[in-house]
Design an enzyme around this catalytic site. Structure first.
Site, mmCIF file in Angstrom:
data_model
loop_
_atom_site.group_PDB
_atom_site.id
_atom_site.type_symbol
_atom_site.label_atom_id
_atom_site.label_comp_id
_atom_site.label_asym_id
_atom_site.label_seq_id
_atom_site.Cartn_x
_atom_site.Cartn_y
_atom_site.Cartn_z
ATOM 1 N N PRO A 183 0.787 -1.239 0.000
ATOM 2 C CA PRO A 183 0.000 0.000 0.000
ATOM 3 C C PRO A 183 0.816 1.285 0.000
ATOM 4 O O PRO A 183 0.247 2.359 -0.134
ATOM 5 C CB PRO A 183 -0.805 -0.119 1.287
ATOM 6 C CG PRO A 183 0.055 -0.908 2.202
ATOM 7 C CD PRO A 183 0.759 -1.906 1.324
ATOM 8 N N GLY A 184 2.139 1.233 0.210
ATOM 9 C CA GLY A 184 2.935 2.428 -0.026
ATOM 10 C C GLY A 184 3.672 3.036 1.151
ATOM 11 O O GLY A 184 4.310 4.075 1.000
ATOM 12 N N SER A 185 3.639 2.416 2.322
ATOM 13 C CA SER A 185 4.334 3.026 3.465
ATOM 14 C C SER A 185 5.846 3.021 3.251
ATOM 15 O O SER A 185 6.529 3.995 3.581
ATOM 16 C CB SER A 185 3.972 2.292 4.757
ATOM 17 O OG SER A 185 4.258 0.903 4.646
ATOM 18 N N LYS A 186 6.373 1.937 2.684
ATOM 19 C CA LYS A 186 7.819 1.895 2.407
ATOM 20 C C LYS A 186 8.168 2.848 1.265
ATOM 21 O O LYS A 186 9.221 3.489 1.279
ATOM 22 C CB LYS A 186 8.263 0.469 2.062
ATOM 23 C CG LYS A 186 8.055 -0.540 3.175
ATOM 24 C CD LYS A 186 8.572 -1.912 2.749
ATOM 25 C CE LYS A 186 8.207 -2.994 3.745
ATOM 26 N NZ LYS A 186 6.751 -3.296 3.762
ATOM 27 N N ASP A 238 3.238 -6.708 -13.622
ATOM 28 C CA ASP A 238 3.632 -7.914 -12.903
ATOM 29 C C ASP A 238 5.124 -7.778 -12.594
ATOM 30 O O ASP A 238 5.942 -7.652 -13.504
ATOM 31 C CB ASP A 238 3.367 -9.146 -13.775
ATOM 32 C CG ASP A 238 3.788 -10.445 -13.112
ATOM 33 O OD1 ASP A 238 4.418 -10.398 -12.036
ATOM 34 O OD2 ASP A 238 3.498 -11.514 -13.676
ATOM 35 N N CYS A 317 7.269 -10.464 5.185
ATOM 36 C CA CYS A 317 6.725 -10.455 6.538
ATOM 37 C C CYS A 317 6.374 -11.879 6.939
ATOM 38 O O CYS A 317 5.365 -12.129 7.591
ATOM 39 C CB CYS A 317 5.528 -9.513 6.654
ATOM 40 S SG CYS A 317 4.297 -9.708 5.366
#
EC number: 2.1.1.203
Length: 774
Positions: A183-186, A238, A317
């Site tokens: 989702p974009g936090s990194k 991809d 993770c």
């Protein structure tokens, strides 16, 4: 359709008005909503006990930590000059208010900085998300977090998720690829690090953030847009076959190699059990066995596009060595010395982790164990592959130095579970050296491409831009997803020599046609050198000669241009040379928006707050210098008269014609109580009044910086110490009047799919206002 049955019984409702059986949003976190899920999985415990990834005597502590809710963790965005101000506000106000509170029998501990994160810019507390959201005692703190998150000054991010970007060691000139970014936090961290020097509006580097899921790409766009960077591009591919890009360098078309690659691959996610409760009942070893091949293909594609000398961080993770050490070992074995595991332990002092393991076994979902590929029956060969086992050659295994991998266990520092490995590329990949592609499909054997040592530094033969009929888009390793048996030394990364075409042209098979899903994006159209739209803008704002006007783009070929965006020079280069090779979802930061009556004031475009910090170094006119008191007035009143400004700002405003302006606050080092960072706001100078065009959450952010707190509460009440006046406005402790509609509206400028339609959310212009209409 039949008539509605009026006699139908309505479902019984709970006390809060919801039908029986329906859960509220607050029940979706830890607590009653998950009471039916038992945090227990015998197969999980048996598997990890057998693998011995947890130190002896700590397994029960490990399992207890897995069953506990994950603490709330926040990160202050490091690249903004306001980071220190936010940190000061947190430490001196909010953290002191929440510590030692007792909420539902739980004592709130004082938030602590993450010991391994630089400059105290990441903090954790024992607050769970549910308690933070529901407790009235924590309402101010919760609203602060929500507001600052929306304005991009704080990210609520899991602690272990912050590790991979730190290990990349990013510098402003680096070209960065985030392969599985949503989702974009990194991704947000990568952008922040790229902008570490705030005096540089356009870093030489950029971030290309990719995700295979079209819908998740828009979540990624939302995260990235909070940071207002001209150096980010979101694409939809991809990751295992992401196209190789080209760019112009000194008039020649070169292959784009990335200096840094973040390879955070899809995984089974058993390290996230503390927040994703469903994993407890769904966990099985088959998840890892199914993902292993995809993880290798994505990682291989990553190292192919990595520049020699560059760093790639591989992370999951998951705690499972099938997804972790097995993938890294397979990558190192295929590379034949081209890759090296780096020792990252000195980069994060204070981080507790377990070194990578060198011995593990493979278990089926039925609980059957295999220690070696030779033990696997033929019937299982489609599910279990040789690369899932440790290398059998002890010398080769020792040279891999798998102990340099890092596995973070939840009970060591009260985090989630995580795995990370840092790979450095020492040379081009061996399959590129072994089987160079030829530039021309019709050439004979005597006209082959020169051997690798005759190519440019860092460019392998397979990386040379191919002629028609050949493609560098499909990775060589994609010949076959399955890994060959040990008898085949070439591996999946190299085409079989017998498969080389008869005309002596070797290379991968034709790539699959790129499939495009989701919305059809509006085009990215750059302004031309002689575009008539730009000279009035240049003159009105007196832009400096070095302003990169060729980097300005719009999202339409025809009709009036509603918004203008800007990207860095390097991203412009990439866009122009790869428009047919990649699907771009979003790029650029908005810098100007058209207003209907702007032309009569000399310029049809007003400034946009999103791009103000990018534009300001080039603007030499239309600037009003404001004080702290002026900031309070401008952000709490709808259309204050010019006379309400301080003398300096008032005199400067009187000399300006009507139109868009920059309201600039410069810090005074002698006034330690005032904000010690510059503030730039977009505004409009009317006939007799002035107003700021700033989204709601940014208004709240700047007001907090100058000492004014505004919080939402139940209708008719405020909990910031302000009182309601007869006219319906509010007054704070200093007697400063505030218009409620200006502070209560959402205030975000919304754009659906970033199209040309726009709703200005900086506050409606009333009929009595002499400002612009958008």
């Amino acid at each position: 359709m039949g008539r509605r049955n009026r006699n139908r019984q309505r479902p019984q409702q709970n006390r809060d008005g919801r039908p029986e059986g329906k859960r509220s949003r607050d029940d979706a976190g830890w607590g009653a909503g998950y009471s039916e899920i038992i945090k227990e999985n015998k197969l999980f415990e048996h598997y990890y006990k057998e693998l011995q990834i947890v130190p002896e005597g700590e397994f029960e502590e490990f399992m207890e930590a897995m069953r506990e809710p994950l603490p709330a963790t926040i990160r202050i965005t490091g690249y903004k000059s306001h980071a220190k101000e936010i940190l000061h506000t947190l430490k001196e106000k909010y953290f002191k208010e929440v510590q030692d509170l007792d909420v539902d029998g739980q004592k709130i501990e004082a938030p602590q900085p993450l010991s391994w994160y630089p400059d105290e810019l990441a903090w954790h507390t024992n607050l769970s998300r549910k308690i933070l959201r529901k407790s009235p005692l924590l309402e101010k703190f919760h609203q602060f977090l929500v507001s600052e998150t929306e304005s991009g000054n704080i990210s609520r991010q899991e602690a272990v998720s912050m590790i991979p970007p730190l290990l990349l060691k990013i510098e402003p000139q680096h070209k960065i690829l985030d392969m599985c970014a949503a989702p974009g936090s990194k991704t947000a961290q990568l952008i922040e690090m790229l902008h570490s020097d705030m005096d540089m509006p356009f870093p030489e580097g950029f971030v290309i953030a990719n995700d295979v899921d079209n819908k998740r790409c828009y979540l990624l766009v939302h995260q990235a847009k909070r940071l207002n960077s001209p150096c980010i591009m979101v694409v939809n591919h991809d990751a295992s076959s992401i196209p190789r890009l080209h760019f112009d360098q000194d008039g020649k078309k070169e292959v784009l190699f990335y200096d840094r690659i973040l390879c955070d691959v899809p995984c089974s996610g058993d390290g996230t059990m503390r927040k994703n409760i469903d994993v407890w009942k769904k966990w099985t070893t088959s998840n890892s066995l199914q993902l292993h091949g995809l993880q290798i293909r994505i990682a291989v594609r990553g190292v192919e596009q990595l520049a020699v000398g560059g760093r790639m961080v591989y992370s999951t993770c998951s705690l499972n060595p099938i997804e972790d050490e097995a993938v890294v070992a397979a990558l190192l074995e295929k590379s034949e010395g081209a890759l090296e595991l780096a020792d990252a332990s000195p980069d994060l002092p204070g981080l507790k982790y377990m070194p990578g393991i060198t011995s593990w076994k493979v278990m089926t979902k039925e609980g059957q164990w295999f220690s070696d590929w030779s033990e696997v029956p033929t019937s299982r060969h489609t599910q279990i592959r040789p690369t899932m086992f440790p290398p059998t050659d002890s010398e080769k295994l020792a040279n891999m130095k798998l102990e340099r991998c890092m596995r973070i266990l939840p009970h060591h520092q009260n985090t989630g579970g995580f795995f990370v490995a840092v790979l450095v590329k020492k040379a081009p990949m061996p399959w590129n050296r072994r089987y160079p592609k030829l530039r021309n499909k019709e050439v004979n054997s005597s006209s082959e491409v020169a051997p690798e040592e005759e190519l440019q530094m860092g460019e392998s033969p397979a990386d040379v831009p191919p002629a028609d009929g050949l493609s560098a888009d499909a990775p060589v390793e994609a010949v076959d997803d399955a890994t060959p048996a040990e008898g085949n030394p070439s591996g999946p990364d190299t085409p079989d020599p017998s498969e080389v075409k008869k005309d002596n042209v070797c290379g991968p098979p034709p790539p699959k046609k790129m499939k495009l899903f989701g919305f059809k994006e509006d085009p990215f159209v750059f302004l031309t050198e002689d575009d008539p739209i730009f000279p009035p803008i240049q003159a009105f704002y007196n832009l400096s000669p070095d302003f990169p006007k060729l980097n300005v783009l719009t999202r339409t070929h025809e009709g009036k241009k509603r918004h203008l965006y800007i990207v860095s020079k390097e991203l412009r280069n990439v866009l122009l040379n790869n428009s047919e090779r990649m699907k771009v979802i979003n790029t650029g930061v908005k810098v100007w928006s058209r207003n209907t009556d702007g032309e009569q004031f000399g310029c049809a475009f007003r400034l946009a707050q999103e791009g103000i910090y990018t534009l300001c170094p080039y603007i030499r006119a239309r600037i009003i210098n404001i004080s702290v008191e002026d900031v309070k007035v401008l952000l709490t009143q709808e259309n204050p008269f010019l006379s309400k400004l301080g003398d300096v700002a008032h005199n400067q405003a009187k000399k300006l014609e009507m139109g868009s302006i920059v309201l600039r606050y410069l810090p005074d080092p002698k006034d330690v109580d005032a904000p010690q960072c510059p503030i730039d706001l977009c505004g409009w100078r009317g006939k007799t009044s002035i107003r700021a065009f700033v989204p709601r959450n940014e208004r709240l952010h700047y007001l907090r910086m100058v000492g004014v707190e505004v919080f939402r509460d139940k209708p008719g009440k405020r909990n910031d110490g302000s009182t309601v006046t007869q006219e319906g406005s509010t007054e704070d402790a200093e007697g400063l009047s505030r218009e409620p509609d200006l502070l209560e509206q959402e205030g975000e400028e919304t754009e659906q799919n970033d199209s040309e339609s726009n709703t200005n959310g900086s506050g409606p212009v009333s009929s009595t206002c002499d400002g612009p209409t958008s």
